[in-house]
Design an enzyme around this catalytic site. Structure first.
Site, PDB file in Angstrom:
ATOM      1  N   HIS A   1       0.847  -1.202   0.000  1.00 25.85           N
ATOM      2  CA  HIS A   1       0.000   0.000   0.000  1.00 25.85           C
ATOM      3  C   HIS A   1       0.881   1.249   0.000  1.00 25.85           C
ATOM      4  O   HIS A   1       0.796   2.095   0.893  1.00 25.85           O
ATOM      5  CB  HIS A   1      -0.939   0.007   1.220  1.00 25.85           C
ATOM      6  CG  HIS A   1      -1.835  -1.192   1.271  1.00 25.85           C
ATOM      7  ND1 HIS A   1      -3.141  -1.163   0.833  1.00 25.85           N
ATOM      8  CD2 HIS A   1      -1.604  -2.457   1.665  1.00 25.85           C
ATOM      9  CE1 HIS A   1      -3.677  -2.361   0.974  1.00 25.85           C
ATOM     10  NE2 HIS A   1      -2.773  -3.174   1.479  1.00 25.85           N
TER      11      HIS A   1
ATOM     12  N   HIS B   1      -1.726   3.324  -5.231  1.00 18.93           N
ATOM     13  CA  HIS B   1      -1.931   1.890  -5.036  1.00 18.93           C
ATOM     14  C   HIS B   1      -3.408   1.538  -4.989  1.00 18.93           C
ATOM     15  O   HIS B   1      -4.271   2.411  -4.904  1.00 18.93           O
ATOM     16  CB  HIS B   1      -1.233   1.428  -3.747  1.00 18.93           C
ATOM     17  CG  HIS B   1      -1.883   1.919  -2.494  1.00 18.93           C
ATOM     18  ND1 HIS B   1      -1.613   3.160  -1.938  1.00 18.93           N
ATOM     19  CD2 HIS B   1      -2.817   1.354  -1.698  1.00 18.93           C
ATOM     20  CE1 HIS B   1      -2.349   3.319  -0.847  1.00 18.93           C
ATOM     21  NE2 HIS B   1      -3.089   2.238  -0.670  1.00 18.93           N
TER      22      HIS B   1
ATOM     23  N   ASP C   1      -6.506  -1.071  -3.235  1.00 19.47           N
ATOM     24  CA  ASP C   1      -6.877  -1.942  -2.117  1.00 19.47           C
ATOM     25  C   ASP C   1      -7.793  -3.058  -2.620  1.00 19.47           C
ATOM     26  O   ASP C   1      -8.758  -2.780  -3.328  1.00 19.47           O
ATOM     27  CB  ASP C   1      -7.706  -1.169  -1.076  1.00 19.47           C
ATOM     28  CG  ASP C   1      -6.879  -0.205  -0.241  1.00 19.47           C
ATOM     29  OD1 ASP C   1      -5.642  -0.195  -0.365  1.00 19.47           O
ATOM     30  OD2 ASP C   1      -7.507   0.532   0.554  1.00 19.47           O
TER      31      ASP C   1
ATOM     32  N   HIS D   1      -7.995  -6.395   2.369  1.00 18.34           N
ATOM     33  CA  HIS D   1      -7.274  -5.381   3.144  1.00 18.34           C
ATOM     34  C   HIS D   1      -7.865  -5.224   4.548  1.00 18.34           C
ATOM     35  O   HIS D   1      -7.120  -5.111   5.521  1.00 18.34           O
ATOM     36  CB  HIS D   1      -7.331  -4.053   2.391  1.00 18.34           C
ATOM     37  CG  HIS D   1      -6.507  -2.959   2.993  1.00 18.34           C
ATOM     38  ND1 HIS D   1      -5.316  -3.172   3.639  1.00 18.34           N
ATOM     39  CD2 HIS D   1      -6.713  -1.616   3.024  1.00 18.34           C
ATOM     40  CE1 HIS D   1      -4.830  -2.013   4.061  1.00 18.34           C
ATOM     41  NE2 HIS D   1      -5.647  -1.061   3.702  1.00 18.34           N
TER      42      HIS D   1
ATOM     43  N   HIS E   1     -13.641   2.134   5.144  1.00 17.76           N
ATOM     44  CA  HIS E   1     -13.129   1.010   4.347  1.00 17.76           C
ATOM     45  C   HIS E   1     -14.111  -0.167   4.365  1.00 17.76           C
ATOM     46  O   HIS E   1     -14.349  -0.797   3.329  1.00 17.76           O
ATOM     47  CB  HIS E   1     -11.757   0.538   4.875  1.00 17.76           C
ATOM     48  CG  HIS E   1     -10.584   1.243   4.257  1.00 17.76           C
ATOM     49  ND1 HIS E   1      -9.946   2.302   4.859  1.00 17.76           N
ATOM     50  CD2 HIS E   1      -9.927   1.033   3.092  1.00 17.76           C
ATOM     51  CE1 HIS E   1      -8.951   2.715   4.088  1.00 17.76           C
ATOM     52  NE2 HIS E   1      -8.912   1.956   3.011  1.00 17.76           N
TER      53      HIS E   1
ATOM     54  N   GLU F   1      -5.846   4.663  -4.386  1.00 22.47           N
ATOM     55  CA  GLU F   1      -5.412   5.695  -3.448  1.00 22.47           C
ATOM     56  C   GLU F   1      -4.062   6.290  -3.847  1.00 22.47           C
ATOM     57  O   GLU F   1      -3.268   5.638  -4.522  1.00 22.47           O
ATOM     58  CB  GLU F   1      -5.340   5.073  -2.051  1.00 22.47           C
ATOM     59  CG  GLU F   1      -6.709   4.561  -1.622  1.00 22.47           C
ATOM     60  CD  GLU F   1      -6.714   3.614  -0.440  1.00 22.47           C
ATOM     61  OE1 GLU F   1      -7.672   3.643   0.321  1.00 22.47           O
ATOM     62  OE2 GLU F   1      -5.758   2.835  -0.279  1.00 22.47           O
TER      63      GLU F   1
END
Ligand SMILES: *[C@@H]1O[C@H](CO)[C@@H](O)[C@H](O)[C@H]1NC(C)=O
Ligand SMILES: *[C@@H]1O[C@H](CO)[C@@H](O)[C@H](O)[C@H]1NC(C)=O
Ligand SMILES: *[C@H]1O[C@H](CO)[C@@H](O)[C@H](O)[C@H]1NC(C)=O
Length: 266
Positions: free
Chosen positions: A97, A101, A103, A107, A217, A230
């Site tokens: 991360h 990057h 996810d 995660h 998240h 992100e």
């Protein structure tokens, strides 16, 4: 003699172009370097403004989540031509991360991790296609109210959210800053429940505001349909519709991966 003068002129010309390009799209990197013999060209914008690189360059000073020190050294040269090897052969080590990057659901959900929902399972159709680059209000995190006020048309499936993080140049700042802008839990929930957005992009290391780190998240990744990108570099690009192209590495078993993303106009 003649050829070195030519090279110098060429060099000056290239520098002018680079400078002009960075005035039009001053993406924060100093591209002006000029060696008469060797002149690598580093670009943020290609093809006269049609293709934008929206990934950040990996450097030891780029920020790392919850750290003051940046990502630090991530590249080594165990075999080098300087000490007798037939070729240079670097090695790298970094958290998955890091920088720009993606996810995967594993995660924040351990049962998804165990079941194998890694970055290799992410849908390339979601990661590639028409996308909206939108500016969000600079005085708030991305709450349900803010999401509603953006009036994103129902059909839109990919949105890159440009926030105060870009203005504050946080991705160019070594020290991690917890006051970055991100989604609150209710903002994430609103997006999942009221839009068709499946690709959510943001301009700092987490889509979730620090205060709502896990809850936002969870809201995004629970359904395993939303892909989070992100650490995007969204400086100096006009808001609007582009074609986005994001390609993670096929890291089997990894819940995150560095990702290369570009935007193409028209
Ligand atoms: C070659 O050089 C690198 C550093 O550039 C060093 O880490 C490595 O140990 C050297 N290898 C040998 C065989 O000397
Ligand atoms: C966003 O939330 C963080 C806490 O997670 C806070 O520090 C920051 O001030 C907020 N930003 C804005 C613009 O409200
Ligand atoms: C790899 O070897 C070449 C030739 O010796 C050298 O010019 C170059 O700097 C080396 N690369 C690195 C990263 O040290």
């Amino acid at each position: 003699m003649k050829s070195s003068v030519l090279l110098l002129l060429l060099c000056a010309a290239v520098l002018t172009v680079v400078t002009l390009a960075s005035e039009a799209y001053p993406s924060g990197y100093d591209t002006a370097s000029c060696d008469v013999d060797l002149l690598p060209v580093r670009q943020e914008v290609y093809d006269g403004g049609r293709i934008f690189d929206i990934s950040h360059r990996y450097t030891p000073d780029m920020p790392s989540f919850d750290s003051d020190e940046g990502i630090g050294q991530f590249l080594w040269l165990p075999q080098s031509m300087k000490n007798g090897s037939i070729a240079n052969n670097s090695e790298m080590k970094m958290q998955t991360h890091t920088g720009t990057h993606v996810d995967a659901p594993g995660h924040v959900f351990d049962h998804y991790f165990d079941a194998g929902f890694d970055v290799d399972t992410l849908d390339l159709e979601v990661l590639n296609g028409p996308a909206l680059l939108v500016d969000v209000p600079r005085n708030k995190n991305i709450t349900a109210e803010v999401m509603e006020s953006l009036n994103i048309p129902k059909g839109v499936r990919r949105v890159l959210f440009r926030t105060l993080n870009t203005d504050r140049r946080l991705m160019f700042t070594k020290k991690f800053d917890t006051s970055y802008v991100g989604f609150t839990q209710d903002g994430a929930k609103w997006l999942v429940e009221n839009t068709n957005i499946k690709l959510v992009g943001i301009d700092y290391l987490s889509v979730a505001a620090y205060s709502d780190l896990l809850s936002a998240h969870y809201a995004f990744l629970k359904g395993r349909e939303t892909i989070l990108v992100e650490g995007l570099k969204l400086d100096d690009i006009k808001p609007g519709i582009y074609s986005v192209h994001c390609l993670p590495l096929r890291l089997f078993g990894a819940e995150g991966s560095p990702i290369r993303c570009i935007l193409i106009k028209g």
